[in-house]
Scaffold this motif. Structure first.
Motif, PDB file in Angstrom:
ATOM      1  N   VAL A  44      10.877  12.461  -0.263  1.00  0.00           N
ATOM      2  CA  VAL A  44      10.804  10.912   0.094  1.00  0.00           C
ATOM      3  C   VAL A  44       9.352  10.416  -0.481  1.00  0.00           C
ATOM      4  O   VAL A  44       9.443   9.354  -1.050  1.00  0.00           O
ATOM      5  CB  VAL A  44      10.280  10.654   1.726  1.00  0.00           C
ATOM      6  N   ILE A  45       8.171  11.145  -0.786  1.00  0.00           N
ATOM      7  CA  ILE A  45       7.232  10.818  -1.734  1.00  0.00           C
ATOM      8  C   ILE A  45       7.591  10.553  -3.106  1.00  0.00           C
ATOM      9  O   ILE A  45       7.132   9.645  -3.704  1.00  0.00           O
ATOM     10  CB  ILE A  45       6.068  11.943  -1.596  1.00  0.00           C
ATOM     11  N   SER A  46       8.587  11.518  -3.540  1.00  0.00           N
ATOM     12  CA  SER A  46       8.824  11.432  -5.118  1.00  0.00           C
ATOM     13  C   SER A  46       9.970  10.498  -5.313  1.00  0.00           C
ATOM     14  O   SER A  46      10.454  10.433  -6.374  1.00  0.00           O
ATOM     15  CB  SER A  46       9.139  12.759  -5.689  1.00  0.00           C
ATOM     16  N   CYS A  47      10.295   9.551  -4.229  1.00  0.00           N
ATOM     17  CA  CYS A  47      11.427   8.506  -4.251  1.00  0.00           C
ATOM     18  C   CYS A  47      12.800   9.000  -4.588  1.00  0.00           C
ATOM     19  O   CYS A  47      13.710   8.633  -5.152  1.00  0.00           O
ATOM     20  CB  CYS A  47      11.309   7.527  -5.539  1.00  0.00           C
ATOM     21  N   THR A  50      15.308   8.312   0.634  1.00  0.00           N
ATOM     22  CA  THR A  50      14.707   7.282   1.422  1.00  0.00           C
ATOM     23  C   THR A  50      14.250   7.834   2.890  1.00  0.00           C
ATOM     24  O   THR A  50      13.148   7.515   3.376  1.00  0.00           O
ATOM     25  CB  THR A  50      15.651   6.055   2.071  1.00  0.00           C
ATOM     26  N   ASP A  81       6.301   2.381  -0.943  1.00  0.00           N
ATOM     27  CA  ASP A  81       7.050   3.462   0.028  1.00  0.00           C
ATOM     28  C   ASP A  81       7.087   4.784  -0.650  1.00  0.00           C
ATOM     29  O   ASP A  81       7.084   5.768   0.172  1.00  0.00           O
ATOM     30  CB  ASP A  81       8.471   2.827   0.488  1.00  0.00           C
ATOM     31  N   CYS A  82       7.194   4.724  -2.133  1.00  0.00           N
ATOM     32  CA  CYS A  82       7.199   6.193  -2.644  1.00  0.00           C
ATOM     33  C   CYS A  82       6.464   6.179  -4.116  1.00  0.00           C
ATOM     34  O   CYS A  82       6.327   5.006  -4.434  1.00  0.00           O
ATOM     35  CB  CYS A  82       8.673   6.759  -2.812  1.00  0.00           C
ATOM     36  N   SER A 201       9.068  11.729   7.530  1.00  0.00           N
ATOM     37  CA  SER A 201       9.583  11.919   6.381  1.00  0.00           C
ATOM     38  C   SER A 201      10.576  10.574   5.820  1.00  0.00           C
ATOM     39  O   SER A 201      11.612  10.708   5.922  1.00  0.00           O
ATOM     40  CB  SER A 201      10.132  12.997   5.996  1.00  0.00           C
ATOM     41  N   SER A 204       7.489   4.561   4.148  1.00  0.00           N
ATOM     42  CA  SER A 204       6.100   4.942   3.815  1.00  0.00           C
ATOM     43  C   SER A 204       5.541   5.570   4.984  1.00  0.00           C
ATOM     44  O   SER A 204       4.164   5.797   5.017  1.00  0.00           O
ATOM     45  CB  SER A 204       5.343   3.473   3.530  1.00  0.00           C
TER      46      SER A 204
END
Length: 522
Positions: A44-47, A50, A81-82, A201, A204
């Protein structure tokens, strides 16, 4: 025997000591919190996706997201968000924590030796607060990396200082058990952050998981206002009266501390008091007592805190440095952080259940096993626990490699759980105990810094290169799991090192007793 030992332990533990343990171990807890905080929400952090939680929980959050509050657009435009990252970039962000840890480990030992354990612990809470805030508000790879560095400095310092502090305030009979509390608190932090990551997860929301560090570090900072300085450090720095008052409060009003203070009383006497004692002793002691007095004064001089370079260059401490550095490297190179930091992405397509859920189970088992095994170093011995842990992890790594290679999914899950459980038997808690038992008070800060620095270098190697090596081996040979053959070989080498170079410290009075040498004289 067990009930008697338990009763003795309860007699030695006062409510005040429990408070000191609870507050001081918040430092290692944050080490675990930050070590594993990027694991569950990595995709999620690294896009890449979602959300990465179960469909039921995702649906609940999605339904809530369908009617956002009026100020939601401003929030999403302020913080993305990511943050787009590939595998290599994410590995850099993750490994920055270990570089900060290296700085904190090297710098905190001298500070703790010269300025005291308490001031050093308070400084760690400042770094934790700054790091957690920067990570939570991070909008780019650079900002996230800086936050990880600050958190790493706090973590590196905490894992050096807190084991020393615990060993100095814990009852001597239960020092091994209390020493395991450092690893227990690390596991609590890992379990907390893995659980938060599982449920947060998406979108954001992962920022709330990172923001948990702000709350914990604030509680730590406030709690340290009620924590006293280490009595042993005060005694070494010529403050005997205050040291005895604090130790008496820690042990309880009616506890006899005479036996415990006898080992550092000579070092705690002020110069003017020492002169009076010398004048008095000339008329009442025989020649053998004079020799003992001379040795005590020499020992007092040797108790002055030594710097990092002094300890490394002194031949007397070299065997201890080799032992603790080797054990700390073994702790990381046997592969535990390949599971703690990358289990969600590693096991995503290999196991018959959610890899994020399995990671929570892994963290829980790690915590439970560490708690259950905490008395073992005092019963079986430090070295026996290390060997059992290392060879157990090696066997589990071999089973994991083969089960992944041949797609035996249930066996893979079992091997992962055993891999973590064996770590908790010895490699988890024992390395944090050894540094304070293999050298004298004068060198413990520098030695702890040295061994934790080695640990963070080894952790950096795993954090930075494990995903890369794993991907290359899988591409080269086909399939997956090949990297765990490497961890199996490293476990064998680590076991041989412990057999040859690490002495047993259980039941030894001090470092001289461990190494079988007479006390140093000037």
């Amino acid at each position: 025997m067990a009930p008697a030992g338990l009763r003795q332990c309860l007699r030695d533990v006062s409510p005040y000591l429990v408070l000191l343990m609870a507050v001081s171990t918040l430092g290692p807890l944050q080490f675990g919190l930050h070590l594993a905080e990027l694991n569950a929400p990595q995709d999620v952090i690294s896009c890449r996706v979602t959300h990465s939680i179960s469909s039921r929980v995702s649906a609940v959050f999605s339904s809530r997201a369908s009617t956002p509050p009026a100020d939601a657009p401003m929030t999403s435009s302020t913080l993305p968000d990511c943050i787009p990252m590939d595998e290599a970039q994410f590995a850099v962000v993750s490994s920055m924590f270990t570089l900060g840890g290296l700085v904190g480990a090297l710098g905190s030992g001298p500070v703790a030796s010269k300025k005291g354990r308490l001031l050093a612990m308070r400084l760690t809470s400042v770094f934790f607060v700054i790091g957690s805030i920067v990570e939570t508000l991070g909008a780019s790879i650079t900002m996230m990396s800086f936050g990880r560095v600050f958190s790493g400095v706090g973590a590196g310092a905490a894992t050096v200082i807190v084991p020393i502090y615990i060993s100095e305030v814990a009852p001597p009979r239960e020092r091994g058990t209390f020493g395991a509390m450092t690893q227990v608190s690390i596991n609590v932090g890992i379990l907390i952050t893995q659980t938060l990551g599982y449920f947060l997860s998406h979108g954001s929301a992962w920022r709330w998981a990172l923001g948990a560090g702000i709350i914990v570090s604030a509680i730590q900072g406030l709690g340290l206002l009620a924590v006293p300085e280490s009595p042993a450090w005060l005694a070494t720095n010529k403050n005997a009266a205050q040291a005895k008052r604090i130790l008496q409060r820690i042990r309880g009003r009616h506890h006899d501390i005479a036996e415990e203070t006898a080992t550092w009383d000579p070092d705690a006497v002020a110069p003017e008091e020492e002169a009076l004692l010398d004048d008095n002793s000339t008329t009442v002691v025989d020649s053998s007592s004079r020799r003992s007095s001379t040795t005590s004064r020499a020992s007092s001089k040797n108790a002055a805190p030594l710097g990092f370079i002094q300890v490394v260059r002194d031949p007397q401490y070299r065997p201890a440095i080799v032992a603790v550095v080797g054990v700390m490297c073994a702790q990381q190179l046997c592969g535990i952080n390949s599971i703690i930091m990358y289990s969600v992405s590693l096991l995503r397509d290999l196991l018959p259940m959610s890899s994020a859920l399995l990671t929570i189970m892994i963290s829980a088992i790690n915590l439970i096993t560490t708690l259950a095994c905490s008395p073992l170093p005092d019963k079986l011995g430090r070295k026996a626990c290390l060997l059992l842990s290392i060879f157990g992890q090696g066997a589990s790594a071999l089973a994991l490699a083969l089960s992944i290679l041949f797609e035996a999914k249930i066996l893979s899950a079992v091997a992962v759980l055993f891999f973590v459980a064996f770590f908790a038997v010895g490699l988890g808690p024992v390395p944090f105990i050894l540094a304070s038992e293999l050298v004298g008070q004068e060198a413990v800060g520098a030695t702890q810094s040295c061994c934790l620095a080695a640990s963070y270098i080894a952790t950096f190697l795993v954090a930075q290169f494990f995903p890369i090596i794993n991907a290359k081996l899988n591409k080269r040979f086909g399939g997956a799991g090949w990297v765990y053959f490497i961890f199996t070989a490293l476990a064998v080498l680590s076991g041989l090192f412990v057999i040859w170079r690490v002495p047993e410290t259980k039941g030894k009075k001090d470092a001289d007793d461990v190494w079988g040498r007479p006390r140093r004289r000037d």
